[in-house]
Design an enzyme around this catalytic site. Structure first.
Site, PDB file in Angstrom:
ATOM      1  N   ASN A   1     -17.749  -5.199   0.302  1.00 31.70           N
ATOM      2  CA  ASN A   1     -16.105  -5.238   0.029  1.00 31.70           C
ATOM      3  C   ASN A   1     -15.440  -3.789   0.511  1.00 31.70           C
ATOM      4  OD1 ASN A   1     -13.425  -6.023  -0.946  1.00 31.70           O
ATOM      5  ND2 ASN A   1     -13.611  -4.316  -2.478  1.00 31.70           N
TER       6      ASN A   1
ATOM      7  N   LEU B   1     -12.965 -10.981  -9.228  1.00 34.66           N
ATOM      8  CA  LEU B   1     -13.995 -10.162  -9.487  1.00 34.66           C
ATOM      9  C   LEU B   1     -14.978 -11.504  -9.387  1.00 34.66           C
ATOM     10  CD1 LEU B   1     -13.607  -8.141 -12.669  1.00 34.66           C
ATOM     11  CD2 LEU B   1     -13.890  -7.355 -10.305  1.00 34.66           C
TER      12      LEU B   1
ATOM     13  N   HIS C   1     -12.187  -1.157   0.730  1.00 36.44           N
ATOM     14  CA  HIS C   1     -11.155  -0.763  -0.275  1.00 36.44           C
ATOM     15  C   HIS C   1     -10.524   0.297   0.210  1.00 36.44           C
ATOM     16  CE1 HIS C   1      -9.370  -0.479  -4.241  1.00 36.44           C
ATOM     17  NE2 HIS C   1      -9.632   1.045  -4.213  1.00 36.44           N
TER      18      HIS C   1
ATOM     19  N   GLY D   1      -5.706 -11.860   5.306  1.00 36.16           N
ATOM     20  CA  GLY D   1      -6.609 -11.948   6.198  1.00 36.16           C
ATOM     21  C   GLY D   1      -6.791 -11.066   7.474  1.00 36.16           C
ATOM     22  N   SER D   2      -5.962  -9.784   7.383  1.00 39.81           N
ATOM     23  CA  SER D   2      -5.966  -9.186   8.571  1.00 39.81           C
ATOM     24  C   SER D   2      -7.578  -8.608   8.621  1.00 39.81           C
ATOM     25  CB  SER D   2      -5.172  -8.193   8.649  1.00 39.81           C
ATOM     26  OG  SER D   2      -5.509  -7.161   7.408  1.00 39.81           O
TER      27      SER D   2
HETATM   28  C1  GRF Z   1      -7.134  -4.450   2.357  1.00 42.19           C
HETATM   29  O1  GRF Z   1      -6.184  -3.709   2.306  1.00 42.19           O
HETATM   30  C2  GRF Z   1      -8.231  -4.433   1.561  1.00 42.19           C
HETATM   31  O2  GRF Z   1      -8.473  -2.933   1.529  1.00 42.19           O
HETATM   32  C3  GRF Z   1      -8.029  -4.857   0.196  1.00 42.19           C
HETATM   33  O3  GRF Z   1      -7.123  -5.782   0.317  1.00 42.19           O
HETATM   34  C4  GRF Z   1      -6.505  -5.829   1.520  1.00 42.19           C
HETATM   35  C5  GRF Z   1      -6.548  -7.079   2.230  1.00 42.19           C
HETATM   36  O4  GRF Z   1      -5.806  -7.285   3.499  1.00 42.19           O
HETATM   37  N1  GRF Z   1      -9.442  -5.129  -0.754  1.00 42.19           N
HETATM   38  P1  GRF Z   1      -6.077  -8.504   4.526  1.00 42.19           P
HETATM   39  O5  GRF Z   1      -6.248  -9.808   3.538  1.00 42.19           O
HETATM   40  O6  GRF Z   1      -7.481  -8.519   5.117  1.00 42.19           O
HETATM   41  O7  GRF Z   1      -5.131  -8.438   5.359  1.00 42.19           O
END
Ligand code: GRF
Length: 185
Positions: free
Chosen positions: A99, A84, A101, A10-11
């Site tokens: 989202n 998904l 990515h 959840g960063s």
């Molecule tokens: C991030 O790198 C995001 O791009 C990918 O999953 C990771 C999630 O990290 N979809 P966090 O849970 O937000 O720390």
């Protein structure tokens, strides 16, 4: 108002909270993850929708969408949500699910995007914020930021740099879309 879907640390949720975005709900498909603790610390209502508690993915997604609608969510942000979404969910928020990515999509969709970019020897990778459809990172790109890969850089170091970019890009795109959706409603 924004609802955030999470599965892990959840960063990115934290970055959205730190930017004072109007987060009104956090939903997770996994119980006990750090992202849920972050929601609790910020006094944001959260709920867990584990697949095992529902008869099908459609049933789970439909219950999750209903809960987010009850919380008055207008924009859904997937922030490390590792499943998904079915059309049972997406139909409830048409064009309003995004989202983040860690690659320059359409390159390296799916898992281990950073490791695969390094293995492929590309000079540049980056971060993409895109609309979510029912494929794996296949929805329309909204915004991308390029990151040049340093020679001999480890996956861990590159991942850290990409995370820092995510934590700036995702809040800025979410805020813009929210303002646009409020402006048009
Ligand atoms: C991030 O790198 C995001 O791009 C990918 O999953 C990771 C999630 O990290 N979809 P966090 O849970 O937000 O720390």
């Amino acid at each position: 108002m924004i609802g955030v879907l999470v599965s892990g640390s959840g960063s990115n949720l934290q970055a959205l909270l730190d930017h004072d975005l109007p987060i009104v709900a956090v939903a997770s498909n996994v119980a006990g993850v750090r992202a849920l603790q972050r929601a609790e610390a910020a006094a944001v209502p959260s709920a867990v929708f584990e697949l095992s508690r529902f008869g099908s993915r459609d049933e789970r997604d439909s219950a999750m969408a209903s809960w987010l609608v009850e919380q008055r969510v207008q924009l859904v942000v997937c922030a490390g949500y590792m499943q998904l979404l079915t059309s049972a969910f997406l139909e409830r928020f048409p064009g309003r699910v995004i989202n983040v990515h860690p690659s320059l999509l359409p390159a390296f969709p799916g898992m281990l995007a950073v490791e695969r970019a390094l293995e492929a020897g590309v000079e540049k990778t980056g971060v993409t914020v895109h609309y979510v459809d029912d494929g794996v990172d296949t929805g329309e790109v909204i915004e991308q930021v390029e990151v040049t890969i340093d020679p001999h850089e480890t996956a861990e170091a590159l991942l850290d740099r990409l995370h820092a970019v995510e934590h700036r890009l995702l809040p800025s795109v979410a805020l813009r879309l929210l303002e646009e959706s409020i402006g048009s409603s």
